[in-house]
Write an enzyme that holds these catalytic residues in place. Structure first.
Site, PDB file in Angstrom:
ATOM      1  N   LYS A  54     -46.904  40.041 -73.773  1.00 19.88           N
ATOM      2  CA  LYS A  54     -48.112  39.674 -73.012  1.00 19.88           C
ATOM      3  C   LYS A  54     -48.960  38.671 -73.790  1.00 19.88           C
ATOM      4  O   LYS A  54     -49.371  38.936 -74.919  1.00 19.88           O
ATOM      5  CB  LYS A  54     -48.926  40.935 -72.706  1.00 19.88           C
ATOM      6  CG  LYS A  54     -50.173  40.670 -71.888  1.00 19.88           C
ATOM      7  CD  LYS A  54     -50.912  41.966 -71.599  1.00 19.88           C
ATOM      8  CE  LYS A  54     -52.358  41.843 -71.986  1.00 19.88           C
ATOM      9  NZ  LYS A  54     -53.157  43.031 -71.659  1.00 19.88           N
ATOM     10  N   CYS A  70     -58.737  43.024 -73.967  1.00 22.40           N
ATOM     11  CA  CYS A  70     -57.499  42.292 -74.246  1.00 22.40           C
ATOM     12  C   CYS A  70     -57.666  40.856 -74.726  1.00 22.40           C
ATOM     13  O   CYS A  70     -57.333  40.527 -75.866  1.00 22.40           O
ATOM     14  CB  CYS A  70     -56.618  42.288 -72.996  1.00 22.40           C
ATOM     15  SG  CYS A  70     -56.255  43.926 -72.328  1.00 22.40           S
ATOM     16  N   HIS A 107     -51.964  36.532 -72.352  1.00 23.50           N
ATOM     17  CA  HIS A 107     -53.325  36.835 -71.908  1.00 23.50           C
ATOM     18  C   HIS A 107     -54.411  35.940 -72.506  1.00 23.50           C
ATOM     19  O   HIS A 107     -55.543  36.371 -72.734  1.00 23.50           O
ATOM     20  CB  HIS A 107     -53.669  38.302 -72.160  1.00 23.50           C
ATOM     21  CG  HIS A 107     -54.515  38.881 -71.058  1.00 23.50           C
ATOM     22  ND1 HIS A 107     -54.814  40.210 -70.960  1.00 23.50           N
ATOM     23  CD2 HIS A 107     -55.112  38.289 -69.994  1.00 23.50           C
ATOM     24  CE1 HIS A 107     -55.571  40.424 -69.897  1.00 23.50           C
ATOM     25  NE2 HIS A 107     -55.769  39.265 -69.299  1.00 23.50           N
ATOM     26  N   HIS A 135     -50.437  49.389 -71.463  1.00 23.65           N
ATOM     27  CA  HIS A 135     -51.333  49.022 -70.370  1.00 23.65           C
ATOM     28  C   HIS A 135     -50.730  49.501 -69.049  1.00 23.65           C
ATOM     29  O   HIS A 135     -49.520  49.457 -68.856  1.00 23.65           O
ATOM     30  CB  HIS A 135     -51.508  47.494 -70.340  1.00 23.65           C
ATOM     31  CG  HIS A 135     -52.729  47.043 -69.607  1.00 23.65           C
ATOM     32  ND1 HIS A 135     -52.864  47.167 -68.244  1.00 23.65           N
ATOM     33  CD2 HIS A 135     -53.872  46.433 -70.043  1.00 23.65           C
ATOM     34  CE1 HIS A 135     -54.028  46.667 -67.868  1.00 23.65           C
ATOM     35  NE2 HIS A 135     -54.667  46.223 -68.947  1.00 23.65           N
ATOM     36  N   LYS A 147     -61.663  51.751 -74.642  1.00 26.19           N
ATOM     37  CA  LYS A 147     -61.647  50.345 -74.248  1.00 26.19           C
ATOM     38  C   LYS A 147     -62.928  49.967 -73.500  1.00 26.19           C
ATOM     39  O   LYS A 147     -63.458  50.722 -72.693  1.00 26.19           O
ATOM     40  CB  LYS A 147     -60.441  50.108 -73.343  1.00 26.19           C
ATOM     41  CG  LYS A 147     -60.330  48.717 -72.766  1.00 26.19           C
ATOM     42  CD  LYS A 147     -59.096  48.607 -71.900  1.00 26.19           C
ATOM     43  CE  LYS A 147     -58.967  47.217 -71.274  1.00 26.19           C
ATOM     44  NZ  LYS A 147     -57.715  47.076 -70.494  1.00 26.19           N
ATOM     45  N   ASP A 203     -54.503  46.049 -79.553  1.00 28.14           N
ATOM     46  CA  ASP A 203     -55.518  45.038 -79.251  1.00 28.14           C
ATOM     47  C   ASP A 203     -56.902  45.639 -79.070  1.00 28.14           C
ATOM     48  O   ASP A 203     -57.913  45.016 -79.380  1.00 28.14           O
ATOM     49  CB  ASP A 203     -55.128  44.216 -78.016  1.00 28.14           C
ATOM     50  CG  ASP A 203     -54.989  45.049 -76.744  1.00 28.14           C
ATOM     51  OD1 ASP A 203     -54.908  46.294 -76.835  1.00 28.14           O
ATOM     52  OD2 ASP A 203     -54.932  44.454 -75.650  1.00 28.14           O
ATOM     53  N   ASN A 204     -56.977  46.851 -78.543  1.00 29.64           N
ATOM     54  CA  ASN A 204     -58.251  47.546 -78.331  1.00 29.64           C
ATOM     55  C   ASN A 204     -57.958  49.011 -78.061  1.00 29.64           C
ATOM     56  O   ASN A 204     -56.799  49.431 -78.031  1.00 29.64           O
ATOM     57  CB  ASN A 204     -59.030  46.934 -77.165  1.00 29.64           C
ATOM     58  CG  ASN A 204     -58.216  46.757 -75.903  1.00 29.64           C
ATOM     59  OD1 ASN A 204     -57.851  45.640 -75.536  1.00 29.64           O
ATOM     60  ND2 ASN A 204     -57.877  47.846 -75.235  1.00 29.64           N
ATOM     61  N   SER A 232     -51.886  40.951 -67.916  1.00 27.03           N
ATOM     62  CA  SER A 232     -51.554  42.372 -67.827  1.00 27.03           C
ATOM     63  C   SER A 232     -50.750  42.695 -66.577  1.00 27.03           C
ATOM     64  O   SER A 232     -50.859  42.020 -65.549  1.00 27.03           O
ATOM     65  CB  SER A 232     -52.832  43.215 -67.845  1.00 27.03           C
ATOM     66  OG  SER A 232     -53.587  42.962 -69.009  1.00 27.03           O
ATOM     67  N   ASP A 289     -50.757  47.460 -76.531  1.00 23.96           N
ATOM     68  CA  ASP A 289     -51.756  47.114 -75.518  1.00 23.96           C
ATOM     69  C   ASP A 289     -52.448  48.385 -75.032  1.00 23.96           C
ATOM     70  O   ASP A 289     -51.794  49.275 -74.466  1.00 23.96           O
ATOM     71  CB  ASP A 289     -51.057  46.403 -74.351  1.00 23.96           C
ATOM     72  CG  ASP A 289     -52.035  45.720 -73.404  1.00 23.96           C
ATOM     73  OD1 ASP A 289     -53.247  45.836 -73.629  1.00 23.96           O
ATOM     74  OD2 ASP A 289     -51.579  45.062 -72.464  1.00 23.96           O
ATOM     75  N   ASP A 290     -53.752  48.479 -75.258  1.00 24.06           N
ATOM     76  CA  ASP A 290     -54.552  49.632 -74.810  1.00 24.06           C
ATOM     77  C   ASP A 290     -54.104  50.939 -75.452  1.00 24.06           C
ATOM     78  O   ASP A 290     -54.260  52.011 -74.862  1.00 24.06           O
ATOM     79  CB  ASP A 290     -54.490  49.783 -73.283  1.00 24.06           C
ATOM     80  CG  ASP A 290     -55.335  48.747 -72.549  1.00 24.06           C
ATOM     81  OD1 ASP A 290     -55.877  47.845 -73.206  1.00 24.06           O
ATOM     82  OD2 ASP A 290     -55.425  48.844 -71.312  1.00 24.06           O
ATOM     83  N   ARG A 311     -57.164  39.196 -78.741  1.00 23.00           N
ATOM     84  CA  ARG A 311     -55.958  38.429 -79.055  1.00 23.00           C
ATOM     85  C   ARG A 311     -56.303  37.034 -79.559  1.00 23.00           C
ATOM     86  O   ARG A 311     -55.640  36.500 -80.454  1.00 23.00           O
ATOM     87  CB  ARG A 311     -55.061  38.354 -77.814  1.00 23.00           C
ATOM     88  CG  ARG A 311     -54.522  39.701 -77.412  1.00 23.00           C
ATOM     89  CD  ARG A 311     -54.034  39.758 -75.963  1.00 23.00           C
ATOM     90  NE  ARG A 311     -53.788  41.138 -75.590  1.00 23.00           N
ATOM     91  CZ  ARG A 311     -52.589  41.721 -75.644  1.00 23.00           C
ATOM     92  NH1 ARG A 311     -51.530  41.006 -75.972  1.00 23.00           N
ATOM     93  NH2 ARG A 311     -52.450  42.990 -75.331  1.00 23.00           N
TER      94      ARG A 311
END
Length: 333
Positions: A131, A78, A133, A226, A305, A284-285, A156, A38-39, A82
């Site tokens: 997560k 996010c 989301h 994140h 991001k 994810d990004n 998140s 994540d991130d 996904r």
């Protein structure tokens, strides 16, 4: 534009290409594991060039398999990325074209078909861990989209409050203490963050162990890296990793996630499932550069991001399947 569209389909290409081939050959059906950071930025993994963050498990995974250096997320944030990953469709077509927050009442469209629903017809067990989301109401949770079980947080960590750091009444992103779900039941609220990733890893290990004699699809979406709410746990890890990285708290979180990856891979090896399991790792990004030292690095790429520059969409990718994917491979396609 083409490459960002295709990245949303790449999980399907990997999984269903292999699935069809194995069905045709009448070989044992392979297992599939998708690991999603994540991130995390392109430059945050050792094998992709970070000079101080230690990621021995991801580096070993890369050396024993294939580094995907042209891997693109379908969206630089996010929720939409996904949705694309799990459905193989453009985010806007899934009903998810923005980041969902704690107060959000919507979620992914109920008629979307995700990977586990298709695999279920061939007897696959499935679990979503970490997560989600894609909507926090019951009708949007993983168990409504083909997953047999779910263990994780619905959004998140910065979108929920904690005992010593509750939501501010003026915070439009945060509305309630951060919940931890098992299937559709809240089992802890607020979440105790230092235990979160080790618990995610243990649930994943237990799922693999329970289903070692049948084909399975495991989706692990880590909460790392994140940020949480501003405060002492704005970037966090368990006590075993706190203060151990030269890269500070962000490095601690990266190294704990790497350990979690190792727990999953070691379980596959111990149960002799490694040569029948395709494992994919990505993010994810891109990194949330606004968070400065609590955020990651896009390496040589511009921005992060929330942008459509390379730093926002171009992710490190690793594919691991001993005996099928030769070691030390690099794909630049």
């Amino acid at each position: 534009a083409v490459r960002t569209r295709m990245s949303g389909l790449v999980i399907f290409v990997f999984i269903f290409g292999v699935y069809i081939a194995e069905c045709a050959s009448k070989a044992p059906l392979p297992n599939f594991v998708v690991l999603l950071a994540d991130d995390m930025g392109y430059g945050d993994v050792g094998s992709f060039g970070h000079p101080t963050i230690r990621t021995p498990q991801l580096d070993l995974m890369a050396s024993q398999g294939m580094r995907l250096t042209q891997w693109y997320s379908a969206f630089p944030a996010c929720s939409p990325s996904r949705a694309a990953l799990l459905t193989g469709r453009l985010p806007i077509r899934t009903g998810v074209n923005c980041v969902l927050t704690c107060p959000s009442v919507g979620g992914i469209a109920s008629n979307e078909t995700m990977i586990p629903k298709v695999l279920k017809h061939r007897g696959y067990a499935s679990a979503a861990v970490g997560k989600w989301h894609l909507g926090q109401q019951a009708k949007y949770l993983p168990t409504r989209f083909g997953f047999d079980s779910y263990y994780g947080i619905p959004y998140s960590a910065d979108m929920g409050g904690f005992l010593d750091n509750p939501c501010d009444e003026n915070d439009v992103w945060c509305c309630a203490p951060l919940p931890l779900y098992h299937n559709e039941t809240i089992v802890q609220q607020p979440v105790y963050l230092p235990d979160l990733e080790p618990n995610h890893a243990q649930y994943a290990v237990d799922f693999i162990t329970r289903n070692q004699n049948r084909p399975f699809f495991l989706y692990v979406a880590f909460a790392h890296t994140h940020v949480s709410k501003p405060g002492p746990w704005e970037q966090w890890s368990s006590p075993e990793f706190e203060g151990t990285s030269a890269r500070g708290k962000y490095g601690d979180a990266m190294e704990e996630m790497d350990w979690c990856v190792g727990e999953i891979l070691n379980t596959l090896r111990t149960l002799n499932l490694d040569e029948n399991t395709l494992v994919l790792f990505t993010s994810d990004n891109g990194p949330w550069l606004f968070q400065q030292e609590n955020g990651g690095s896009a390496g040589l790429f511009r921005n992060g991001k929330g942008t459509t520059w390379e730093g926002g969409l171009r992710m490190p990718g690793i594919a691991w399947w001993p005996g099928t994917i030769p070691p030390m491979q690099v794909s630049r396609r």
